[in-house]
Every structure is written in C-alpha cells, then in structure tokens.
Design a protein around this motif. Structure first.
Motif, PDB file in Angstrom:
ATOM      1  N   ASN A 170      37.171  32.478  42.953  1.00 54.12           N
ATOM      2  CA  ASN A 170      36.729  33.515  42.011  1.00 54.12           C
ATOM      3  C   ASN A 170      36.445  32.882  40.657  1.00 54.12           C
ATOM      4  OD1 ASN A 170      39.123  34.536  39.900  1.00 54.12           O
ATOM      5  ND2 ASN A 170      39.829  33.341  41.636  1.00 54.12           N
ATOM      6  N   SER A 176      35.773  39.671  39.814  1.00 50.47           N
ATOM      7  CA  SER A 176      36.021  38.690  40.870  1.00 50.47           C
ATOM      8  C   SER A 176      37.506  38.411  41.028  1.00 50.47           C
ATOM      9  CB  SER A 176      35.257  37.395  40.603  1.00 50.47           C
ATOM     10  OG  SER A 176      35.764  36.740  39.461  1.00 50.47           O
ATOM     11  N   ALA A 180      39.612  38.979  44.379  1.00 51.60           N
ATOM     12  CA  ALA A 180      40.316  37.829  44.945  1.00 51.60           C
ATOM     13  C   ALA A 180      41.807  38.137  45.131  1.00 51.60           C
ATOM     14  CB  ALA A 180      40.132  36.619  44.031  1.00 51.60           C
ATOM     15  N   THR A 225      34.207  35.531  45.599  1.00 54.40           N
ATOM     16  CA  THR A 225      34.287  36.919  45.147  1.00 54.40           C
ATOM     17  C   THR A 225      33.539  37.194  43.850  1.00 54.40           C
ATOM     18  OG1 THR A 225      36.295  36.571  43.841  1.00 54.40           O
ATOM     19  CG2 THR A 225      36.581  37.105  46.173  1.00 54.40           C
ATOM     20  N   ALA A 226      32.797  36.229  43.335  1.00 53.57           N
ATOM     21  CA  ALA A 226      32.127  36.444  42.045  1.00 53.57           C
ATOM     22  C   ALA A 226      30.619  36.652  42.235  1.00 53.57           C
ATOM     23  CB  ALA A 226      32.412  35.281  41.104  1.00 53.57           C
TER      24      ALA A 226
END
Lengths: 371, 304, 324
Positions: A170, A176, A180, A225-226
C-alpha cells in the motif's frame, strides 16, 4: 508613494475577488462538485465532473428540481487534504445546496466536517475508505461499497483460487492503508498468511527493494491496494523480476491507464471494482450519451457519480425543499432504484447497504469480467 | 530465500540503481568542477531527458520498433537535445550571474529547475506518461537469482558511457582543458584557453549523461512523471558528495555506493522501503558533517 | 564583494524616505490598521479566508527572511519548522488532550530544538551545500510525518479542536482573520526590532564576510544558530495557528513545494526588506486565486516570474532604496 501603490493594488485585487465570485440567479439550484481535476488522479476527477454535467442536463430537460434548473460548480481538491479543505470552504460559502464528490479518501475525510458545519448534504460516489465513517457528522452518504465489502470480495476470490499466502503493498494514505489493514486482518483471521506488508512512497519509480522483499516470501498472490499510476510500475517490475504468482489490485487501480503503464505485464491482473459502464447493461444509453458529449468513454467512476447526482436531485424533490434536515432524512431512508449501477439504500452508518464489487481481469490490454 | 539469495538480489538491485545515480552525479560533479556551482536544475534535465527520449521513441517506433534498438536511438537523440538545452540554460541563466552574490545564483538555479518542472507539469497535466518501450522480460537464472537482460543492458550502457567520458577527459584536448579550468579558471583565461567554450562543453556532456539516464529510466521502469527529477537530483547530489564533489571517478563510485546502500539499507530491521529516502538523506548529512570532501575529493579550504 | 563594512540597511526599504515625518507615519499606520479591521466586513467570507492565508504567509515569510535575508543562509527546507509547529499542536491536542495555549509554548520549544538540529550540521558548509542539506532535512521531516502513525500517516491529522480564549471561541474565518492580523503585526514588530539590534548587525556582518566577522569577535556559530532558531519560532507559531485554523493537516502541506512558496514570497517582494516580504506574501497567495482558471499553468507563471526577477531585478519587486 510605494505604500499607496501597494494598498491600491491590494484593494484592486480584493475587489476583483468579490466581483469574480459567482452569483446565482434565483431560479437555479447549484450542486458543488469536489473532485481532483489536477494532479495524478485528474482523469478520474474529470470523468466524475463530466458525469455530473451529463446528469444535470438530463434532469433539467425533464423539468429540473422543484421547478428550478440545476447547475454545478467544480472545485479541485487535487487529491490533497489541504487543497481539499480550501476547495470545500470555497464551495460551502458559494450558496450550493448539496455536494457530490470525493474521490481520494485521504483528501475527502477533512471536508466532511466543513460540509456538515455548513449544513450541506453530501453524496460520495467514489471514496470508500472506512475512515470516512467515523468522520461523518451525519450529512454524508457513500454509494461506493466500502473497504469492508472489497476485502470480502477479494478474500472470496483468493480462497476460490486456492491462494494461501499473499503479500500486501500500500502507499500509506487513507484509502490504500485502510484497504491493506482490513485485508490483512481478515486474511489472517481466516487462517492464511500474509508474507509481507509493504508501504511504498507515491511517485517512487524504483520498486526493486519491495520486489525483492516480496519475492523472498514467495506468496501465491500480491495485492496492491493503492492507485493505478504507481501500481502499473510495481506490476511491471514484479514480472520483470520473474515473479510468476497472481497479481491483484484494488479499485483505485482499475483504470484503463494501468495497461499502458504496465504494458504486457498487466495481462492476467485481477482487479476488484465497482462495475464500470461497460459491464452494466443498464448503462449503455449513459455510455453513449457520455461519448457523444465528451468524446471519450466514461471513466471508472462516471456511472456512480451520475447516479449520485440523480440521487441528490431526487432527494431534494422528494423532500420538497432544500432544507438540510429534510433532505438528509430522505436520503437516509432512500430506496432509490432509478440508477444504472444498481439500487441504492443505506445502512445506519450511511454506507451502501449492498456490496457492488465485481472481479475484473486484464486481457489483451483491457478489463473484462472475470466471473 | 536464504540470506545469501537476498544479498545477491539486493546486490544486483544496488548496481542497477547505482548506475542511474552515477550517470546523473557525473553531471553535477563536472559542472561543479568548472563553475563551482551546484546546478540545482540538473535533476530536471534527467526528467526532461526522459521525456525527450519518449518523444523520440514515438517518432522512431514505427520505423525501428520499440525494442532496445529503438530505445538506444531515442537515447542518443535525447542526449543531443538535452545536452544542447543544458548549454542554453548555462548561457541564458548562469553566465550572466557568475559575478552576482552566491545567493542570487543559487536562487536562479532553483528558478530554472522550477521552470522546467512546472513546464512539464503543465504539458502533461501532472499525469504519468507511459514510456511506450517494448523491452521484453527475458533474462538469465542463477539459482534463485533472476537477472533480466534489461538490467544487464542498462548497467552495460551506463558503464560504456562512463568509460567514454573518462576517455574524453583524460585523452582529449578538451578534456585536459576541462581539468585545467576546474583547477584555476583565471589562469586558463590568461593562457588563452577559451573558458566559455569549455564550460559549454562541460554542461553539454553533463546534461547529455543525465538525459541518457532519464531515457533509460523511462524505458526500464515504464513511465515518466514531471516530478521524477526532484528526487534523483538530491540522490545524485548525495552520490557526488560521497565520492567527492569535483572528482569524476568519485561520482561513479559515489553513485554505486549510494545504490548499494539504499538497497541493503532496506534490509535493516525497521527500515522499510518507505524510509529509503530518509536513509539516503541521513547519509548525505553525515558525510557532509564528518567528511565533506568525500572519498576521492580534494581538501578545500574555501568557504562560501 | 567590496571591502569595508556595509552601512546598516534600512529594514523598511525605501519606506522611511517616503514617510519622513512622524505625522505621516502615524497616518499611514492608522490607515493600514483601519483597512485591516474593515477588510473582512467589506469583502465577505471567501476573501477573508484568502487574506487570512496571506497573513499566515506574511508570518512565515518574515521568519524565512531572517534566515535568508538577514543571515544569508539559503534554507530550502523551511517548511520543516512549519510542520513542527502544526504537528506539535495537532498531536498534543488530539492525543494528549492539551489545551491549545499549552501546546503553543510546546511547539515553540520543539521549534528551538529543530532549529538547532537543522542548523548545527550546516554551520561549516558553503551555501550550495547548506541549501541542499536544509532541503534534505525538509524532506526528512515530511517523509517522517507521512510514515509514522503518530503523525497520522499519509492522511495526516484531522478533527483538531479550535481554541477558546477567555470565553471567545476562535472558530469562524473572521475570528482567525483577526488572530492572524495580530500575529502578522507581531511578526513585523519583532523583525524590525531584530534588524536594528546587535544580533541583526551581527547577522549582517556574518552574511557579508564570515571570517572578518569572526575577527571582529562575533561568534559565528551562535549567530547562525540564532538565525535558524528565530526563523524556526516564526515558522512554528505559523504552523500552530495553521493547524487549528484548518482543523486538519497532512504531510503534503509541508513539502518542498511549500518551502519554495515561502522562499518565493521572500524573494519576489525583495529579500531582507520587510514591506517587500509582506508584498511578496500577498502576491504568492492572491495570484493563484486570481489565476485559478489557469490550473497548473499558474505554477509555471510563478517560476518564470522568479527566474525573470533573478535575472533582471534581483533585489525584488519592492523598489530598492536602502542598501541590503
């Protein structure tokens, strides 16, 4: 005298500001739109602003709201908290009746209080970090499923594909990091392993250290996750380094731009996302109008923003006025089905009552539905 | 993976990273040698070089493809263009300021860097620009260590460029004049050396090397960003300082050392990859406090 | 540079030549005070917010002016001090429940420490190195603020409570406008006194020629550190009030871009001269608002402006009459 010159200049500038401020005719209702129109997420923001414009023109053609025409003003948050606060203050003092917007969760969080204090209802079509929930003073409604739903979808997918260990990467921002953290908790609670939990910096080009870290744990999958710009770089470098496992990304990376940046490495990448226009049968007409008016396909969040605008307009109409308490109450008890992304109703926390996540797969340079 | 495997991996990473730092550090050090100025805008020349390479590649790709040959040609074109840009900047912004107070010329350099940065920001709307290279992912396997062909070509090219520079500086007349100018400029003028031309050549070479690094970074990493020059400028400065500012071999050594330090540094407990830059800056500060002349630099008594 | 000691510069630039009688000075002062008090009432909320921002930058720019303009130290990481003040207030009020008025002296305390930590390694460095080291420190502070959970990570801190002062809740834009007016006036006052003090003269001599100054008995180390510390205090106070004004802070507000903006305010107006710095601060804040439609182009315009000023009018926009 230089002193006089300076003061005259200052007075002149100030006057320019007052007269430059927008004034509204008595027969329009204005919606404030808070999105990033500059910076790395500008394409998303622009698509969202376009969707608002499209929705408004359709509503106006059908007679407007409470007999008045709708208009919008866009304020740029540049995906940055400080700029978002300035933009929100500007909107809050511009005589708008409600807000549609919020893409970057990190930038959106501090604006909730500003809009709450100004008694403005807000519908968020994109930002979905669970950190928005405690920051909500009661005026904000999120119509994009939150991190919790995304994690559930991801876990469901991973488990169904025999994945036992994942590495999570992340960028430390509200969106994010939230995704995460939630993923890690849920994944480990189900008895699986997280081999690495990495945080990278936005704008970094060289991910070799992270890639080496990830490879050394040999996970079955890597979950980014970003956002897409840096995600594309990571994906590319993972494949270049010889990583063969599954790569999955969250909904901040479901942009078509990902393929341009990651190149052939994006083949087979999995994304969890709200269904974008091309996967929604109900959105065909919308997609056509959008392309006609703006010359390009709608962006990943255009459908949700379109629906958000219609929701707000509907709430004002149903409440019979722009009175804050009435509109908020109408929204809270909404069961709104005149949408292209699916029915909208809210939990007591004012988040979407159902999960709208689907699984996408990168094939031949574009996203397709994976299931 | 065993510790040895991780060590080997980070060694490779460090060498690749170090090659970029070294190429950019060379420009810093060479310019500092002849005009005693830290060209603040140097990092932006790396960034502009990357974009120049991207533009060149978009023209060349239909003709020669976007593989290594296309990239190599784009790199050469970018080097020429940005080398020239470097000379223009020197003539327009620095030459008139050389007799001004030190503070003014530093701020001018800062202004140049901001103009370049914001210029590209405006042109790209702050978006990442995919470079468009198609380099393939092949490589060789040494046990669990995977070294890609791209990495090898990159390090090789950087090495070749540096070797070429070293030949130029030690064997040619220009090179000798450059070294003379960096020792005593006024004396050189008295001896009839065209100092202005030497300075121009130095800027050209330094900028060209930065552009080469920028193009290769674009090709290797896959995308360009208007802000990518900022960080590399600072890292390259750190590398030049570690090696000893003003010394060409120093810049190469410093680049390599910094690349290795960064890669191995992230293995230290508690220093995750998000602390990589803090780590590098701390190294910079420590070196400047305890050994400001770096490893190969000469002792200088001059201040301000 | 020419030999011999420089004449003491007028911190007011050419203003003292124009306002040469005390009657004229009093009149000008009253005029300014009246304008400052009346402005928000006449101009409305949005303009008030912008003017408050400008006043914040007046404080910050005057602080940097002491480091760069008075002492000649090119600090490219001034935003670090700004961050120290803002985060100290944020963390002490959110985590430890301290009242703002206790957090403020704490912020000043940490600013002093930061000034010493950042200043100390630069003492023997030449100006180019000093610039880059201070830049490095600025980045270290920003990255640490972004990475540590204690500072809220990349999303920063939000929900910072706004202070009460003897029953007056400082919460509306108007309230903050007046608070920043007071801060700006204080900042100007202190800057003027410093310029005319022994320390101010010592800065001037050290800036002009360190070795000669040392020979005259000036302790170069203490004088330079004093510049950093004073500048840090300005920055930190600005940061403290910034935090409660906005209610939320994030690491991106303390980036190199911020340091550059503050530096531009100092230079555009005229380095070292107080009215020039004030003018610079207003330019730096008002121009982007007026150029809002230009989007990213406005940053480019600023950068070009800075470059042109350095090449053609290095003493800044403010007319240069006094030396310095």
């Amino acid at each position: 005298m230089p002193m006089m010159k300076m003061k005259t200049a200052a007075a002149g500038l100030a006057l320019a500001l007052i007269f430059g401020a927008p004034s509204f005719a008595q027969d329009t209702l204005t919606i404030g739109v808070l999105v990033p129109t500059t910076g790395s997420e500008a394409t998303y923001g622009q698509d969202m602003a376009n969707a608002v414009t499209l929705a408004i023109s359709e509503i106006n053609e059908a007679g407007g709201v409470l007999g008045k025409q709708l208009a919008s003003i866009v304020a740029d948050d540049a995906c940055d908290a400080q700029q978002a606060v300035n933009a929100a203050s500007k909107l809050a003092s511009s005589g708008v009746v409600g807000i549609v917007g919020g893409y970057c969760s990190g930038a959106t969080v501090p604006t909730l209080k500003i809009f709450g204090d100004a008694k403005l209802p807000m519908v968020i079509p994109a930002a979905n970090s669970t950190k928005l929930i405690p920051a909500n003073p009661g005026n904000t409604f999120m119509i994009n499923s939150t991190g919790n739903d995304q994690v559930a979808k991801a876990q469901e997918f991973f488990t169904a594909h025999d994945i036992k260990s994942i590495a999570i990467v992340n960028q430390g921002d509200a969106y994010s990091q939230d995704l995460a953290d939630l993923t890690q908790k849920s994944w480990e609670a189900a008895g699986n392993t997280v081999t690495a939990f990495e945080t990278t910096n936005k704008g970094e080009q060289d991910y070799s250290a992270v890639v080496t870290s990830i490879k050394s744990g040999n996970p079955d999958a890597v979950f980014w996750t970003a956002y897409y710009a840096d995600g594309g770089l990571l994906i590319r470098q993972l494949r270049e380094a010889g990583y063969q496992g599954l790569i999955a990304v969250g909904d901040g990376s479901n942009s078509p731009e990902l393929f341009k940046i990651a190149g052939p490495a994006a083949e087979g990448v999995i994304a969890f996302s709200n269904p974008t226009a091309e996967f929604l049968p109900a959105a065909k007409a919308f997609a056509e109008s959008y392309s006609e008016q703006f010359g390009s396909a709608p962006g990943p969040y255009s459908t949700l923003t379109y629906d958000a605008t219609k929701l707000l307009a509907w709430a004002i109409t149903t409440a019979g006025s722009t009175d804050y308490d009435k509109v908020v109450a109408t929204l809270a008890s909404a069961d709104f089905t005149d949408t292209i992304s699916g029915p909208i109703s809210f939990t007591p926390e004012k988040t979407l009552a159902r999960s709208n996540f689907v699984v996408l797969e990168g094939k031949g340079g574009a996203w397709t539905l994976a299931e | 993976m065993s510790y040895f495997d991780i060590f080997a991996h980070q060694l490779v990473n460090g060498i690749v990273l170090g090659s970029f730092y070294a190429l950019v550090a060379l420009g810093y050090t060479m310019v500092f040698g002849v005009v005693k100025l830290l060209n603040f805008a140097h990092g932006e020349l790396y960034m502009v070089g990357g974009f120049a390479g991207f533009l060149a590649l978009s023209f060349l790709a239909p003709l020669v493809g976007a593989g290594w040959s296309g990239v190599a040609l784009s790199m050469v074109l970018a080097m020429l263009a940005v080398g020239f840009l470097g000379v223009v900047i020197e003539r327009v912004a620095y030459a008139p300021m050389l007799s001004a107070p030190r503070l003014s010329i530093l701020i001018t350099a800062l202004a140049v860097s901001l103009v370049l940065q914001n210029g590209v920001l405006t042109l790209t709307n702050g978006q990442y620009t995919p470079f468009g290279s198609a380099l393939g992912f092949g490589g060789i396997n040494l046990g669990s260590l995977f070294i890609s062909y791209n990495q090898m070509i990159l390090v090789g090219t950087a090495g070749a460029l540096m070797f070429g520079l070293e030949l130029f500086v030690s064997r040619t007349q220009y090179g000798r004049a450059m070294r003379a100018v960096s020792v005593d400029k006024d004396m050189c003028r008295l001896m009839g050396i065209n100092v202005g031309a030497i300075i121009a050549v130095t800027f050209f070479l330094g900028s060209a090397l930065a552009a080469a690094a920028g193009t290769m970074a674009g090709a290797f990493y896959g995308s360009l960003w208007y802000f990518m020059g900022f960080l590399i400028g600072l890292k390259a400065f750190t590398a030049a300082v570690i090696g000893g500012i003003g010394s060409i071999p120093g810049a190469m050594l410093g680049g390599l050392i910094l690349g290795l330090l960064e890669s191995f540094g992230t293995q230290l407990p508690g220093v995750g990859s998000e602390w990589k830059d803090v780590f590098s800056f701390s190294v910079l500060i420590l070196v400047l406090v305890f050994k400001p002349t770096g490893l190969l630099g000469k002792s200088e008594q001059e201040r301000m | 540079m020419a030999g011999g000691l420089p004449t003491r510069p007028s911190a007011w630039g050419g203003l003292t030549d124009v306002l040469d009688t005390s009657a004229k000075r009093r009149f000008a002062l009253l005029l300014i005070l009246a304008a400052m008090v009346a402005a928000p009432l006449v101009l409305g909320t949005y303009a008030t917010v912008i003017l408050t921002n400008a006043l914040l930058y007046v404080v910050l720019a005057l602080g940097l002016n002491i480091v760069v303009g008075y002492a000649g130290l090119l600090d490219l990481g001034f935003a670090a001090f700004f961050a120290v003040g803002a985060y100290t207030v944020g963390i002490s009020t959110l985590e430890f429940g301290l009242s703002f008025w206790l957090a403020l002296p704490l912020a000043i305390f940490f600013a002093v420490i930061a000034g010493i930590i950042i200043g100390a390694p630069t003492l023997r460095l030449r100006s180019d190195y000093l610039a880059i080291v201070t830049l490095g420190f600025g980045e270290i502070v920003r990255i640490s603020a972004r990475n540590l959970r204690a500072t809220g990570g990349a999303s920063g801190l939000s929900g910072i409570e706004q202070p009460w002062l003897f029953g007056w809740h400082i919460s509306t834009p108007l309230d903050f406008y007046y608070v920043f007016c007071v801060l700006a006036v204080l900042a100007v006052f202190v800057s003027v006194r410093l310029a005319n003090s022994r320390l101010g003269r010592a800065w001037l001599y050290v800036r002009h020629d360190e070795d000669a100054a040392e020979a005259m008995g000036i302790d170069r180390v203490r004088v330079k550190l004093a510049a950093y510390v004073v500048g840090a205090i300005y920055g930190s106070i600005g940061g403290a009030f910034f935090a409660v004004n906005l209610g939320a802070i994030s690491p991106e507000s303390f980036s190199f871009r911020q340091s550059v903006l503050i530096l531009m305010a100092v230079i555009l107006g005229g380095m070292g001269k107080i009215p020039g710095v004030i003018l610079g601060a207003f330019i730096v804040i008002l121009a982007p608002e007026l150029l809002r439609d230009f989007g990213d182009l406005r940053l480019l315009i600023f950068a070009l402006g800075l470059l042109l000023i350095m090449l053609f009018r290095p003493s800044g926009i403010w007319p240069a009459r006094g030396k310095g």
